[in-house]
Each structure stands twice: as C-alpha cells, then as structure tokens.
Design a protein around this motif. Structure first.
Motif, PDB file in Angstrom:
ATOM      1  N   GLN A 117       0.822  -1.210   0.000  1.00  0.00           N
ATOM      2  CA  GLN A 117       0.000   0.000   0.000  1.00  0.00           C
ATOM      3  C   GLN A 117       0.866   1.275   0.000  1.00  0.00           C
ATOM      4  O   GLN A 117       0.536   2.254  -0.655  1.00  0.00           O
ATOM      5  N   PHE A 118       1.953   1.244   0.774  1.00  0.00           N
ATOM      6  CA  PHE A 118       2.838   2.418   0.889  1.00  0.00           C
ATOM      7  C   PHE A 118       4.296   1.978   0.733  1.00  0.00           C
ATOM      8  O   PHE A 118       5.074   2.039   1.681  1.00  0.00           O
ATOM      9  N   PRO A 119       4.669   1.520  -0.465  1.00  0.00           N
ATOM     10  CA  PRO A 119       6.008   0.918  -0.629  1.00  0.00           C
ATOM     11  C   PRO A 119       7.155   1.887  -0.329  1.00  0.00           C
ATOM     12  O   PRO A 119       8.101   1.518   0.368  1.00  0.00           O
ATOM     13  N   ALA A 120       7.076   3.115  -0.819  1.00  0.00           N
ATOM     14  CA  ALA A 120       8.187   4.057  -0.599  1.00  0.00           C
ATOM     15  C   ALA A 120       8.257   4.463   0.871  1.00  0.00           C
ATOM     16  O   ALA A 120       9.345   4.613   1.438  1.00  0.00           O
ATOM     17  N   ALA A 121       7.086   4.629   1.481  1.00  0.00           N
ATOM     18  CA  ALA A 121       7.051   5.021   2.889  1.00  0.00           C
ATOM     19  C   ALA A 121       7.629   3.905   3.760  1.00  0.00           C
ATOM     20  O   ALA A 121       8.417   4.162   4.683  1.00  0.00           O
ATOM     21  N   CYS A 122       7.253   2.678   3.472  1.00  0.00           N
ATOM     22  CA  CYS A 122       7.797   1.554   4.239  1.00  0.00           C
ATOM     23  C   CYS A 122       9.305   1.465   4.050  1.00  0.00           C
ATOM     24  O   CYS A 122      10.051   1.240   5.001  1.00  0.00           O
ATOM     25  N   ARG A 123       9.740   1.664   2.820  1.00  0.00           N
ATOM     26  CA  ARG A 123      11.178   1.606   2.545  1.00  0.00           C
ATOM     27  C   ARG A 123      11.911   2.698   3.335  1.00  0.00           C
ATOM     28  O   ARG A 123      12.991   2.481   3.866  1.00  0.00           O
ATOM     29  N   ALA A 124      11.287   3.877   3.414  1.00  0.00           N
ATOM     30  CA  ALA A 124      11.921   4.982   4.159  1.00  0.00           C
ATOM     31  C   ALA A 124      12.076   4.617   5.632  1.00  0.00           C
ATOM     32  O   ALA A 124      13.061   4.994   6.273  1.00  0.00           O
ATOM     33  N   HIS A 125      11.120   3.904   6.185  1.00  0.00           N
ATOM     34  CA  HIS A 125      11.239   3.493   7.584  1.00  0.00           C
ATOM     35  C   HIS A 125      12.180   2.295   7.745  1.00  0.00           C
ATOM     36  O   HIS A 125      12.987   2.259   8.676  1.00  0.00           O
ATOM     37  N   LEU A 126      12.068   1.334   6.833  1.00  0.00           N
ATOM     38  CA  LEU A 126      12.817   0.079   6.994  1.00  0.00           C
ATOM     39  C   LEU A 126      14.277   0.217   6.587  1.00  0.00           C
ATOM     40  O   LEU A 126      15.134  -0.489   7.102  1.00  0.00           O
ATOM     41  N   ASP A 127      14.539   1.111   5.666  1.00  0.00           N
ATOM     42  CA  ASP A 127      15.861   1.108   5.037  1.00  0.00           C
ATOM     43  C   ASP A 127      16.349   2.530   4.759  1.00  0.00           C
ATOM     44  O   ASP A 127      16.614   2.889   3.611  1.00  0.00           O
ATOM     45  N   PRO A 128      16.490   3.343   5.798  1.00  0.00           N
ATOM     46  CA  PRO A 128      16.914   4.730   5.580  1.00  0.00           C
ATOM     47  C   PRO A 128      18.358   4.781   5.092  1.00  0.00           C
ATOM     48  O   PRO A 128      19.155   3.891   5.374  1.00  0.00           O
ATOM     49  N   THR A 129      18.645   5.830   4.371  1.00  0.00           N
ATOM     50  CA  THR A 129      19.996   6.015   3.845  1.00  0.00           C
ATOM     51  C   THR A 129      20.686   7.132   4.619  1.00  0.00           C
ATOM     52  O   THR A 129      20.096   8.187   4.834  1.00  0.00           O
ATOM     53  N   ALA A 130      21.904   6.894   5.050  1.00  0.00           N
ATOM     54  CA  ALA A 130      22.685   7.964   5.668  1.00  0.00           C
ATOM     55  C   ALA A 130      23.202   8.859   4.544  1.00  0.00           C
ATOM     56  O   ALA A 130      23.853   8.384   3.621  1.00  0.00           O
ATOM     57  N   LEU A 131      22.913  10.153   4.635  1.00  0.00           N
ATOM     58  CA  LEU A 131      23.224  11.068   3.539  1.00  0.00           C
ATOM     59  C   LEU A 131      24.665  11.585   3.645  1.00  0.00           C
ATOM     60  O   LEU A 131      24.928  12.790   3.719  1.00  0.00           O
ATOM     61  N   ILE A 132      25.586  10.618   3.610  1.00  0.00           N
ATOM     62  CA  ILE A 132      27.009  10.929   3.788  1.00  0.00           C
ATOM     63  C   ILE A 132      27.519  11.868   2.695  1.00  0.00           C
ATOM     64  O   ILE A 132      28.184  12.872   2.980  1.00  0.00           O
ATOM     65  N   LYS A 133      27.179  11.554   1.451  1.00  0.00           N
ATOM     66  CA  LYS A 133      27.691  12.388   0.344  1.00  0.00           C
ATOM     67  C   LYS A 133      27.159  13.803   0.437  1.00  0.00           C
ATOM     68  O   LYS A 133      27.900  14.770   0.219  1.00  0.00           O
ATOM     69  N   ALA A 134      25.870  13.937   0.774  1.00  0.00           N
ATOM     70  CA  ALA A 134      25.291  15.272   0.912  1.00  0.00           C
ATOM     71  C   ALA A 134      25.978  16.038   2.041  1.00  0.00           C
ATOM     72  O   ALA A 134      26.266  17.233   1.910  1.00  0.00           O
ATOM     73  N   GLY A 135      26.255  15.350   3.151  1.00  0.00           N
ATOM     74  CA  GLY A 135      26.925  16.016   4.272  1.00  0.00           C
ATOM     75  C   GLY A 135      28.309  16.511   3.890  1.00  0.00           C
ATOM     76  O   GLY A 135      28.699  17.642   4.216  1.00  0.00           O
ATOM     77  N   LEU A 136      29.062  15.678   3.180  1.00  0.00           N
ATOM     78  CA  LEU A 136      30.413  16.068   2.749  1.00  0.00           C
ATOM     79  C   LEU A 136      30.351  17.255   1.796  1.00  0.00           C
ATOM     80  O   LEU A 136      31.170  18.186   1.879  1.00  0.00           O
TER      81      LEU A 136
END
Lengths: 328, 328
Positions: free
Chosen positions: B184-203
């Motif tokens: 029902q909410f695939p992207a939302a579930c993915r955001a909760h289950l599998d977040p990405t650390a925004l290392i490149k953006a931070g650098l």
C-alpha cells in the motif's frame, strides 16, 4: 527526583560529567562529539546487560554504574592504555526508583574521573531490562606502546595481576543466597559487584620492555589463556604458589571443588594476564610486586596444570540462558 | 547455519567484514582495536532496539543490519564527516532463524563498505530481545571542517535534504497493517525500513562555505529544530513549496491530518536540516539540487508556520511504552 523525560536525564548527566577535557574539541550535545589525539587510539566496546551480566536484586545503582564502565576500562588496562573518553548508550526500564539514576551517574562519574575518561556522547532509549553499552578509547601511556595478545614466545613466563576466582565465588554466592552473601563472602561479592580496572598496572607493564603481551581475564583463565597465546603455543601452569584469596578457597571448599581448578575457571576476574621474557621477571617483580608468575609458555599447543593436561574453554555467550555470565 | 556458539559468530563476522583498513593499526581480536587518524575525529553512538526502534515482524534481518548502522552513520552525515570505522555490540536472542545472522551481517557489511567504515570491534551477549549498539567515528572530508548545530544567525535560510514524514507514514502503516503496508505504501515503508545515511550530501554541504550548520532530523523536524537553532533563536517556516512524497500526502489524507503538519512531526526521517547564509542559497541549490529551503531563522525564540505559532516538541524516549519510536 522523578523523571519527566529525556531532558531531566540529560540535565542529570551534565550535572555529573564534565563536558570539556584536553583532546575533546566538541563535547556532548551535537550530532557527534569531536575528539583529537595525536597518537594511536585504542578502542573497545562492551555490553553490560541486566540478568546477563548483573542482577538488580543484588546490584545497587552505584555498582551498576561503576561496573558498566569498569569492564570497558579493563580492556584499556589490558592494552596498557591511558583512558581518554567514552560513549554511553542506555536502555532504561521505566520502573526504576527515583534515586536510581542519580546514584548510577554519580558512581560512574567517579570512576570516569579517577581514570580521566570524559563522557563524549551517547544515546538513551527505553528498554524492558536495563541495558548499558559503553565504548571506551585511550591513548598511549608514557611507555609509548600498547600491549597486545599473541606476542609470547616459548619459554616466556606467564603472570597474573589481580585475583583469580574471587569474583566467581562472589557471583555464585550472590546467585545462591542473594545479598546474604555479602556478609558471608564480603570480598568475593565486592570482586563481582565492583571490579577495578587495573589501569595503573597496565600502564606500568607497558613500561617494562621484557613484558611482551597482556590481556584481561574476563571469561576465566582457562578460556582466555588460549586466546592470549594464539595458535601453535601452549602453556605449563603451576599455581601452587598463587595466593588465592581466603574466600575463594573457602567457597571452593564449601562447593567440594579444587580451589585452583575453581580459580582457573572463574569468570569476570578482570585480572591481567601477561607474558614476560625470562630475563625480565626480576624487573617485573620489583616494579609490580602484585604480579604473580603462574607458568611458562610452551612450544606446542595444549595447557598443562602440573603433570596433567587441562581442557581449556569456559563461558560461551550462547550457552543456554538462566544465570548471569560466569555462573556455571 | 546453526550457531553452536560464539566462535561461529566471530567466524561469520570475519567472513563479512574486512579487518584491515587505512588508519586501522590493529583490527578486531585483541582487547581493543587501535586506530590512528591525523585530524579530529567525530564520534557518535546509537542504540537500535527490538520493539523500540524496530519490530522483527516486519523488519527482515537484512533491514535490521542495514538500519542499525545507517542511523549511526546519519550522525556522521550531519557533521559532514567521512566515516572511518565502528564498533558493534549485539544482544542476541536465542530463537532467531539460522539464516538471520548471515543476512544481517551481509547487509550491514554492504552498508559499511559503501561508506568505507571498517568494523573495529565489539561485544556479543545473549539478550531476550535483539539489541544493537553501534559507535561510529569519522574524519574530516575534503572541505576540512565539520558542521555543527547552533551556528545559525537571524536571516539565514533553513533547508532540508531528504524526505520529511515519509518514514513516519511507513512506520504507522507497518504498525497498523504489518507487511501488508509494503504494497500500500512501498516508498514510505522503505523509508522506515531502510533509511539512507546522507554521507555524500553532508560532505558536499561541508564544502559550501555559506552553509553554517547541519544536523540530522531523527525525532521529527518540530522536535529537532529548536535543538538545531539553539537558545535565543526561532524560525519562520514555509513548507508550501516543499515537495512532500505522494505517499506522505496520501497517508496523511487517509488519517485526516494536514500533510505538512504530519511531515513536520515525522520521526526517523534521517533527513539533514541545515542553515545557509542568504548569499549562499544560489550555490546551495546549484551544487545540491535536492536541498529545499523551508524557512528563515528569526531573532527571537518560537517557531512559526506561515502566520501561526507552532508548538515544538515531539518524541520523548520516556513516553509510555507500547509502540516503536516515532509511532505517535
């Protein structure tokens, strides 16, 4: 002090732990702390979990706070390192008495201050059972080297600094009779409840050139000795001269087991096990009279106690549950 | 692979995680690892606990392994730091399926490798519920600076990199309907289950001189914004132009709440919140098109959404238990 929430917790931490120290460029309160240290840094991390490593029925809040940090500092002692800092993650059950956290933090802060370890950050979460996870780091002491495992050579003497078996007697007593054991086996209970990280001894040992290696004995000497020797080497032990604590002997006698065997299997000693080249034993004994020779490294695998081979091994963290670590 | 004991565990870890890296002088296997890094080091530590931060009913072993590390790496991203290494403490329940740990470690190792973070040590214990405690450290990126909180000035623009509210929609969906929410909410579930650390953006952000500060949004923007601003400052937010994910909007609509309000309260976004001097907004948008301006820092405390003051605050780790962090 009732805890309305996380903010109270953070205020309490700030009240007990300084947030500035040499080498701490940015303290607690940001996404990360920032440290800087010119030399190599030894890093170690250990869990301290309710009903695995401690019981709230016979551990005071202060003892939990002290020991959670001490078991981590013991790893630095075993490197011959000078503690610098640590992070602290806490899983906190909601049902603790209002004075629990003030006592816990005051005791931990005292241990931290004694060893010059600054609290640089951490995390807080609720958890059904109290869980503490600490990561410590330390730098080189005056000797300019860390002490590793697996550095011994055949003919080196093995030595121990600290008690063997005493903490196990305390654990077994506390498990059997609860806080009543405190009067029957006071020193043993203290050894289990309130171990000391042998930081000074570690730093001193790093300064004795003939000392080749060091580790801390946390799972019992028979379990830890093969880890210390590394592959291909063995040891011949002689513990007849080893001064077992009177309570260790008394506990072993009451349990009908050989006290030396009992001491060798004892977990959570947080003693230091080291090896020294033969020519260095004099200097070792002179500079650290508490160091006791317990045997010699052999050129073939296997551990001998006098004339008999002994099975090495001991605590395994995946043994069936039911009793704290080391209660066998 | 059935686990006979600790040794299997360590073999599995060695199979998945390299034990050598630049700056790792001594790897896993001794009392401590030894690292060396010439510059300042950012250190952070976070817990990842079953039934507090994740549920085994809808998290795969791989997702648990990845997220336990990612939530820690996110703190380094928020410093603009380049990850170097981490320690890993695991409290492991005995009832896990035999393929749990191979999947967990494979996934975690992949995340570690992607961000060049070497596993330098840790501890293992049994525990009734799965508990993971990670400590990460990182060094300066090419820009030669870390990004802190509390550096903003009145008139600075606030910006966000990453989604707001999407992970919360996923969490609430998963809590309500379990794995059925995945369709029902695939992207939302993915955001909760599998977040990405925004290392490149931070650098990258550390390399934009006009960017004054950065933090990661883990407890919801309304909770984290005052922490970012520090005392004495406020903010005026305008999120009408903020591109909320379609699933965030759909979830909020189904719950009968305003989608912008829902997004501002969303926990575990692991988005980056930063501030940039007015003259730097052009460079920011050019170099990081994903950065979205969300408002302006004001000279007095208080947060305004359009013409209305909003109450800041959000998740408190000592709220009554019952649902994972962020499920409100």
């Amino acid at each position: 002090m009732p805890f309305a929430g996380e903010d109270d917790f953070l205020r309490l931490i700030d009240a007990h732990f300084p947030n500035a120290a040499p080498g701490l460029i940015l303290g607690r309160g940001d996404d990360a702390a920032v440290i800087q240290h010119p030399g190599p840094i030894a890093v170690s991390s250990d869990l301290f979990l309710e009903d695995v490593h401690f019981r709230r029925s016979y551990f005071t809040a202060a003892a939990i706070g002290r020991k959670a940090l001490a078991v981590n500092l013991s790893d630095l002692a075993a490197m011959g390192a000078q503690p610098l800092g640590f992070t602290l993650n806490i899983g906190a059950p909601p049902d603790l008495a209002s004075d629990f956290w003030p006592e816990f933090f005051a005791a931990m802060a005292q241990t931290a201050a004694r060893h010059k370890a600054v609290l640089a950050g951490g995390d807080l979460s609720r958890c059904e059972r109290l869980a503490v996870s600490v990561t410590v780091w330390g730098g080189l002491g005056p000797a300019g080297r860390f002490l590793r495992r697996g550095q011994g050579r055949p003919g080196d003497f093995l030595f121990v600094v600290g008690e063997l078996g005493l903490a196990r007697a305390g654990l077994l007593g506390l498990e059997a009779t609860g806080r009543a054991a405190l009067t029957q086996f006071p020193a043993a209970c203290r050894a289990h409840l309130d171990p000391t990280a042998l930081i000074k001894a570690g730093l001193l040992l790093a300064g004795i050139a003939a000392v080749r290696g060091l580790m801390d004995v946390s799972d019992g000497l028979l379990m830890d000795l093969p880890r210390f020797l590394g592959p291909g080497l063995g040891a011949s032990l002689d513990l007849h001269g080893f001064p077992l604590h009177a309570e260790t002997v008394r506990y072993a006698a009451s349990a009908g087991v050989d006290p030396i065997r009992f001491a060798l299997e004892g977990g959570e000693d947080y003693a230091l096990l080291g090896c020294v080249a033969p020519e260095g034993t004099g200097e070792l004994k002179k500079r650290l009279p508490g160091a006791r020779l317990i045997g010699v490294i052999g050129a073939a695998p296997g551990v001998w106690l006098g004339q008999s081979p002994v099975a090495t091994g001991g605590f395994d963290h995946f043994r069936p549950a039911g009793s704290p670590k080391g209660a066998k």
